[in-house]
Design a protein around this motif. Structure first.
Motif, PDB file in Angstrom:
ATOM      1  N   GLU A  87      34.571  52.670  21.871  1.00 23.63           N
ATOM      2  CA  GLU A  87      35.240  51.397  22.150  1.00 23.63           C
ATOM      3  C   GLU A  87      36.642  51.641  22.670  1.00 23.63           C
ATOM      4  O   GLU A  87      37.108  51.052  23.652  1.00 23.63           O
ATOM      5  CB  GLU A  87      35.352  50.565  20.870  1.00 23.63           C
ATOM      6  N   ARG A  88      37.342  52.586  21.982  1.00 26.40           N
ATOM      7  CA  ARG A  88      38.752  52.867  22.312  1.00 26.40           C
ATOM      8  C   ARG A  88      38.849  53.348  23.764  1.00 26.40           C
ATOM      9  O   ARG A  88      39.662  52.849  24.562  1.00 26.40           O
ATOM     10  CB  ARG A  88      39.308  53.918  21.353  1.00 26.40           C
ATOM     11  N   TYR A 124      30.175  55.124  12.550  1.00 28.47           N
ATOM     12  CA  TYR A 124      31.261  54.162  12.747  1.00 28.47           C
ATOM     13  C   TYR A 124      32.367  54.795  13.586  1.00 28.47           C
ATOM     14  O   TYR A 124      32.868  54.197  14.557  1.00 28.47           O
ATOM     15  CB  TYR A 124      31.771  53.731  11.378  1.00 28.47           C
ATOM     16  N   ALA A 125      32.773  56.038  13.232  1.00 29.58           N
ATOM     17  CA  ALA A 125      33.853  56.724  13.941  1.00 29.58           C
ATOM     18  C   ALA A 125      33.483  56.919  15.429  1.00 29.58           C
ATOM     19  O   ALA A 125      34.304  56.655  16.320  1.00 29.58           O
ATOM     20  CB  ALA A 125      34.113  58.077  13.278  1.00 29.58           C
ATOM     21  N   THR A 181      31.384  55.163  17.263  1.00 27.41           N
ATOM     22  CA  THR A 181      31.418  53.874  17.945  1.00 27.41           C
ATOM     23  C   THR A 181      32.846  53.464  18.244  1.00 27.41           C
ATOM     24  O   THR A 181      33.187  53.007  19.342  1.00 27.41           O
ATOM     25  CB  THR A 181      30.758  52.806  17.064  1.00 27.41           C
ATOM     26  N   LEU A 182      33.700  53.668  17.254  1.00 26.53           N
ATOM     27  CA  LEU A 182      35.116  53.310  17.390  1.00 26.53           C
ATOM     28  C   LEU A 182      35.729  54.045  18.570  1.00 26.53           C
ATOM     29  O   LEU A 182      36.432  53.466  19.419  1.00 26.53           O
ATOM     30  CB  LEU A 182      35.834  53.666  16.082  1.00 26.53           C
ATOM     31  N   GLU A 183      35.477  55.334  18.630  1.00 25.29           N
ATOM     32  CA  GLU A 183      36.050  56.181  19.679  1.00 25.29           C
ATOM     33  C   GLU A 183      35.585  55.670  21.045  1.00 25.29           C
ATOM     34  O   GLU A 183      36.403  55.519  21.974  1.00 25.29           O
ATOM     35  CB  GLU A 183      35.579  57.640  19.449  1.00 25.29           C
TER      36      GLU A 183
END
Ligand code: ADP
Ligand code: MG
Length: 914
Positions: free
Chosen positions: A474-475, A467-468, A470-472
Motif C-alpha cells: 500500500e505504502r 499484514y506487514a 500488505t502495508l508495505e
C-alpha cells in the motif's frame, strides 16, 4: 419395659378361657406389620426345627408377650408323699390348655401359648420359648426370656443348666448362645455379655464381685437402658461363654453365702449384646426400598449394624416370703426382697390393662427391663409349676401371673444403626481414586491448553507477516501516486508561469516601457503599505474592542452588585417592617390592658368610695364585686402567685373594707366570694395581732360554721387552716371547745380526703391537745379519736401533726397524773393509739419521730402505763430512744424514765438489757 404409648397398636389380644368364666373365645397370636421399620424376618429357616407352634407366630414383628407353662415332673419326695393324690394340674398340650383342679369335681381351664408337660425336652422348651426371641435379637430387636414360678419348680433347670455331663440337658442360656454364634460372622460381629444378680434392690456384677452396687442409666434420646458399671465381656466362642456362666454361678453362690441368702430370693440376669452387621443384600431384601437406587447412592449408604440385646432372667421364687421372720428376715427385708418381683407383676398388670401409667420406675428389675420387656421388644415368659396339690395356691397364682402376662402387647422396634466408620473408609478409597482421576484430567487439560497456545501463536505471527506485506505494498503504491501528482502539479505550475509572463508584456505595451518593471514594484509597495496601515487599524480596533469588553464586564459586575445589595436592603426593609408591625401590635395590646386596668382601677376606687359611704352611713355592704367577679383574671393570677402582694392587698383590704364586711362575705352566695373571703380571714389569722380582732368580730364562729355549711373541700381546708391559726391562742382554744369546734373538726377529719385539709384539721386538734384544761372534753367529744383516725392518710405532713397532737396530749396527761388530777391509764393507750405510736416511733421523718419519742417518754413516766407499754413493744422503743436518739434532751429523758420505773427495770433485768 415399654410405657403404654409405644405398644398401643390396637392389636387383638388373646383372651384366656377358663371353665369358671363363660368366655371360651380363643384367638391365637395376631401378627402385625411393624410400624417402625418395616423390617420383617422370614422365619422359614426355623420351620421344622420343632414340633412346636412358634413358627406360625414369627412372621410378625409385633404381638404380645408369649407365655409357656412348664410342669416339673414329680420329684422323689412327691412321688412318695403325694403318691395317693392326683396332680393338682392336668395338661392338654395339644389344646394348649391347662386344667387346674379346684376340687375333685371342678377345675379351671387356662390357655397358654405353649403347654409343656413333664416330658418336654430341654431342646423343645428352648425352641418354643426362646428361639423366636433369639432370632429377633439377631434381627436387631431387644428380647427377654424370663422364668417365673415357685422355688423348686424348675426355673434354673429351664434357663441355666450348663449340660456339662449331659448335653441334652443344656438350658436356654447355653442354647441361645449356640444359636447366636451360629448366626454371626466373627470378623464383623460382636457379642458381649454381662451377668448380674439383683437382690434386695441391689445389682451385683456376677462377673466381677467387686462391683456390688451397679446403677442403671437410661439414654434420654433412645431410651436404651445400660449399666455403665457392669462388666461387659466380649465372647468369641461357646466354651468361653459357658466358662463365664460357670464363673458367674460361682460368684453368685459365694455372694449369697456371704450375705446368708438363698439364691431363690434373688434374680439372676444374663444380658447378651449382639452387634451384627447386615449384608447389603439383606438390607435390600428386607426393606425392599433400596433395590431401585443407583449404584452411587448404594455405595454412599453406610453399612447397617443391627444391635440387639437378649436378657435372660431367672426370677426369684414367686412364693410369698414369710413375713413372720421365720426365714430370718425382718419385715423391711421381706418387702425389699419382694419389691422387684411385685413391681414386675404390677407393670404386667398395667400393660395388660392398657393402663396409662406403667410403674416401671418402682423397682430395679422393671427399670432394667424397660427397653426389653413387652413394648418394643420380643418377650417370652415361661412359668414353671410343680405337680404337688400341696402347693396348689402357689401354682394357681403362678398361672394367673402367666395369664396376665399374655395380655401384654409387643410392638417391636428394630435397632439398626449405620456403620459410619466403614463408610468413611470406603469413601476414603473413593476420594483417593477421584483425586488421582482429577490429577490425570488436569494434566491432559494442561497439555491441550499448551497445544492450542502454540497453534494460536503460529497463526498470529502468520497474520502479522501478511499484514506487514500488505502495508508495505500500500505504502509503495501511495508513494508512487504522490510522486506522479507532484510531477503533474509542477508541470501545471510551469504552464501557469508562462501564461503570467505574457500578461506582463501586454501591460508594458500599454504604459511606458520605462516604467514597465518599476511601476509594477511601486504598485506592490503601495499595496503592502496599505495593508500594514489596515493591519494597524485593525489592531487598534481590536484593542479598543477589548477595552470596551472589559468595561462592559466591569459594568455588568457593578450592576450585579447593586442588584444584590438592593435585595438585601429590601429583606432588611421587610424585617424592619415586620418588627414595626409587631411593636404596634404589642403596643395596642398593652394599651388595651392599660385601659382595662384603668377601668378596674376606676371600678375599685368607685367601690371603695361606695363602701366608705355605706360604712359611714352604717349599712352592711356587699363586696361581691370587689372580691369576686370584678377582679380581672390577670389580677387573680397575681393574687394566686404572689403571697406578699396578697398579704399586702389583704391588709389594705382589711383597712379599707373592715373585718365585719369580710366576715359577712363568708356567708355570701357566690362560692368564689366565699372562698376569697375565707382566704382573707385565714391570712389575717396567721398574724397574732389580728387573731383577737377576728375572734371578737365573731370570725371564729363563722369559720366553724363553714365546716358544716359548706360542701366545698377548699373552704374546709382554708377554714380549718384559719381555725388552726386561731387555735394557737389559749383563750381561742377554749372558745373553739365551747362552740362545739371539736366535733366539727372531728367531722371534717372524718369526711376529708385531701391531705392538706387533714393537715389543717390535725394541726388545729394538735393545738387543742396542748391545753391542760381541755383534756377530758377533747377526748369526750371525739377529738382524740379523730386525730388517730387521720393516720389513714399517710401523708407525712398529716402524720407529723397527728404525732404532735399525741405528744401534746401525752404531756398534758402526764402533767395531770403528776398533779393527781388524773388517775388510771393513759387515754392514748385506752383509745388504742399505742400500736401506731410504737410502729412510728422510729419513723424516718424526723418531725413524726421526735413527737412520738416525746409522747412515749411522757407516757412512760407513769407506772400505770408500764404493763401495756411492755406488752405493746413500747419498751423496746424506749430502750432504743435512750441509746440512739440524736437529741440529747429526749435521750436523757428516756433514760431517766426507764431507770425510774420499777416495772421497766424488772422487765429489762429479765431481758438482761439493763
Ligand atoms: P428353681 O430354679 O425354680 O428353684 P430348679 O431349677 O432348681 O428350680 O429345680 C429344682 C429341682 O427340680 C432341681 O433338682 C431340678 O433338677 C429339678 N427339675 C426341675 N425341672 C425339672 C425337669 N423338667 N425335669 C427334671 N428335673 C427337673
Ligand atoms: Mg433357681
Amino acid at each position: 419395659m415399654a410405657n403404654n404409648h409405644s405398644y398401643k397398636n390396637g392389636g387383638l389380644k388373646t383372651k384366656s378361657i377358663s371353665s369358671s368364666s363363660s368366655s371360651s373365645s380363643y384367638s391365637g397370636y395376631k401378627s402385625k406389620q411393624s410400624v417402625t421399620s418395616g423390617v420383617r424376618r422370614n422365619s422359614t429357616g426355623s420351620s421344622g426345627n420343632s414340633a412346636g407352634g412358634h413358627q406360625k407366630d414369627t412372621p410378625g414383628v409385633s404381638g404380645r408377650v408369649r407365655v409357656a407353662v412348664r410342669l416339673r415332673p414329680r420329684n422323689s419326695e412327691e412321688q412318695s408323699t403325694d403318691a395317693d393324690f392326683a396332680d393338682c394340674v392336668e395338661l392338654q398340650p395339644e389344646l394348649k390348655r391347662l386344667k387346674l383342679r379346684r376340687n375333685n369335681w371342678d377345675s379351671d381351664t387356662f390357655e397358654f401359648d405353649e403347654v409343656l408337660t413333664e416330658f418336654a425336652s430341654q431342646k423343645r422348651v428352648y425352641e418354643v420359648v426362646a428361639k423366636p426371641v433369639v432370632e429377633s435379637v439377631l434381627d436387631g430387636y431387644n428380647g427377654t426370656v424370663m422364668a417365673y414360678g415357685q422355688t423348686g419348680t424348675g426355673k434354673t433347670y429351664t434357663l441355666g443348666r450348663l449340660g456339662d455331663e449331659d448335653t441334652s440337658a443344656r438350658g436356654i442360656m447355653v442354647r441361645a448362645m449356640e444359636d447366636i454364634f451360629a448366626e454371626i460372622s466373627p470378623e464383623t460381629d460382636l457379642i458381649s455379655v454381662s451377668y448380674l444378680q439383683l437382690y434386695m434392690e441391689t445389682i451385683q456384677d456376677l462377673l466381677d464381685p467387686t462391683n456390688d452396687n451397679l446403677s442403671i442409666t437410661e439414654d434420654p434420646k433412645s431410651g436404651d437402658i445400660s449399666l455403665p458399671g457392669a462388666s461387659l465381656i466380649e465372647v468369641r466362642d461357646q466354651p468361653s461363654f459357658v466358662e463365664l456362666l460357670r464363673l458367674g454361678e460361682a460368684h453368685r453362690f459365694a455372694a449369697n453365702t456371704k450375705l446368708n441368702t438363698e439364691s431363690s430370693r434373688s434374680h439372676a440376669i444374663l444380658m447378651v449384646h449382639v452387634k451384627k452387621s447386615v449384608k447389603e443384600r439383606d438390607v435390600g431384601a428386607s426393606s425392599g426400598e433400596h433395590g431401585s437406587k443407583s449404584h452411587m447412592s448404594r455405595t454412599m449408604k453406610p453399612p447397617v449394624v443391627r444391635k440387639g440385646k437378649l436378657i435372660v432372667v431367672d426370677l426369684a421364687g414367686s412364693e410369698r416370703i414369710d413375713k413372720s421372720g421365720s426365714e430370718g428376715h425382718t419385715l423391711e427385708e421381706a418387702k425389699s426382697i419382694n419389691l422387684s418381683l411385685s413391681a414386675l407383676g404390677k407393670c404386667i398388670n398395667a400393660l395388660a390393662e392398657n393402663s396409662s401409667h406403667v410403674p416401671v420406675r418402682d423397682s430395679k428389675l422393671t427399670r432394667l427391663l424397660r427397653d426389653s420387656f413387652g413394648g418394643t421388644a420380643r418377650t417370652s415368659l415361661v412359668i414353671t409349676i410343680g405337680p404337688s396339690p400341696r402347693h396348689r395356691g402357689e401354682t394357681s397364682s403362678t398361672i394367673m401371673f402367666g395369664q396376665r402376662a399374655m395380655k401384654v402387647e409387643n410392638m417391636l422396634k428394630i435397632k439398626e444403626e449405620f456403620d459410619y466408620k466403614s463408610l468413611a473408609r470406603k469413601l476414603d478409597v473413593q476420594v483417593e481414586s477421584l483425586i488421582a482421576e482429577h490429577e490425570r484430567q488436569q494434566k491432559a487439560y494442561q497439555d491441550e491448553v499448551e497445544k492450542i497456545g502454540l497453534e494460536a501463536k503460529k497463526q498470529i505471527s502468520e497474520a502479522e507477516k501478511l499484514y506487514a506485506d500488505t502495508l508495505e505494498k500500500e505504502r509503495l503504491k501511495y508513494q508512487r501516486d504522490c510522486t506522479e501528482s507532484i510531477k503533474k502539479l509542477e508541470a501545471q505550475l510551469a504552464v501557469n508561469q508562462e501564461k503570467q509572463g505574457d500578461g506582463r508584456v501586454k501591460v508594458g505595451f500599454k504604459d511606458e516601457s520605462f516604467h514597465k518593471k518599476s511601476n509594477g514594484e511601486a504598485q506592490g509597495a503601495s499595496a503592502s503599505a496599505e495593508l500594514i496601515e489596515v493591519k494597524k487599524l485593525l489592531q487598534n480596533e481590536i484593542l479598543l474592542r477589548k477595552a470596551a469588553d472589559e468595561e462592559i464586564g466591569n459594568l455588568r459586575n457593578q450592576v450585579m452588585q447593586w442588584k444584590r445589595s438592593e435585595a438585601a436592603g429590601s429583606a432588611e426593609n421587610l424585617k424592619l417592617r415586620k418588627m414595626l408591625e409587631d411593636e404596634i401590635h404589642q403596643r395596642e395590646k398593652l394599651e388595651e390592658e392599660i385601659s382595662m386596668l384603668q377601668n378596674q382601677l376606676l371600678q375599685i376606687s368607685f367601690d371603695a368610695d361606695e363602701t366608705r359611704k355605706q360604712l359611714e352611713s352604717g349599712h352592711s355592704i356587699d363586696m361581691t364585686g370587689e372580691m369576686g367577679s370584678l377582679i380581672s383574671p390577670v389580677r387573680q393570677q397575681q393574687m394566686k402567685y404572689s403571697g406578699e402582694q396578697e398579704k399586702g392587698s389583704v391588709a389594705k383590704l382589711f383597712e379599707q373594707v373592715g373585718l365585719q364586711k369580710i366576715l359577712s362575705l363568708l356567708e355570701a352566695e357566690d362560692p368564689d366570694v366565699r372562698i376569697h373571703a375565707v382566704k382573707v380571714i385565714a391570712n389575717l389569722a396567721a398574724e397574732a395581732t389580728n387573731q383577737e380582732k377576728i375572734v371578737e368580730a365573731g370570725g371564729l364562729t363563722s369559720l366553724l360554721a363553714l365546716l358544716t355549711s359548706s360542701e366545698d373541700e377548699n373552704i374546709h381546708r382554708v377554714a380549718a387552716g384559719a381555725i388552726a391559726n386561731l387555735a394557737m391562742n389559749e383563750t381561742n382554744q377554749e372558745l373553739i371547745m365551747a362552740q362545739g369546734g371539736i366535733s366539727l373538726l372531728a367531722m371534717t377529719a372524718e369526711n376529708a380526703d385531701d391531705p392538706q385539709t387533714l393537715r389543717m384539721v390535725a394541726g388545729a386538734v394538735a393545738n387543742l391537745c396542748g391545753n391542760d384544761k381541755l383534756q377530758v372534753m377533747l377526748r369526750a367529744e371525739g377529738g382524740i379519736r379523730a386525730l388517730l383516725g387521720m393516720v389513714r392518710c399517710r401523708h407525712p405532713d398529716v402524720l407529723a401533726q397527728v404525732a404532735r397532737g399525741i405528744a401534746n396530749f401525752a404531756k398534758c396527761e402526764s402533767r395531770a397524773s403528776t398533779q393527781g388530777i388524773k388517775s388510771g391509764k393513759s387515754h392514748l393507750i385506752e383509745d388504742g393509739a399505742l400500736p401506731w405510736i410504737v410502729k412510728n416511733a422510729n419513723n424516718e421523718a424526723s418531725p413524726i419521730r421526735r413527737h412520738i419519742e416525746l409522747a412515749l417518754c411522757h407516757m412512760a413516766q407513769h407506772e400505770v402505763n408500764a404493763k401495756e407499754m411492755i406488752s405493746g413493744g413500747a419498751l423496746w422503743e424506749l430502750v432504743r430512744i435512750s441509746r440512739d436518739c440524736s437529741r440529747d434532751d429526749i435521750r436523757i429523758l428516756a433514760r431517766r424514765t426507764l431507770s425510774s420505773s420499777p416495772t421497766f427495770q424488772v422487765e429489762l433485768k429479765r431481758l438482761r438489757l439493763n
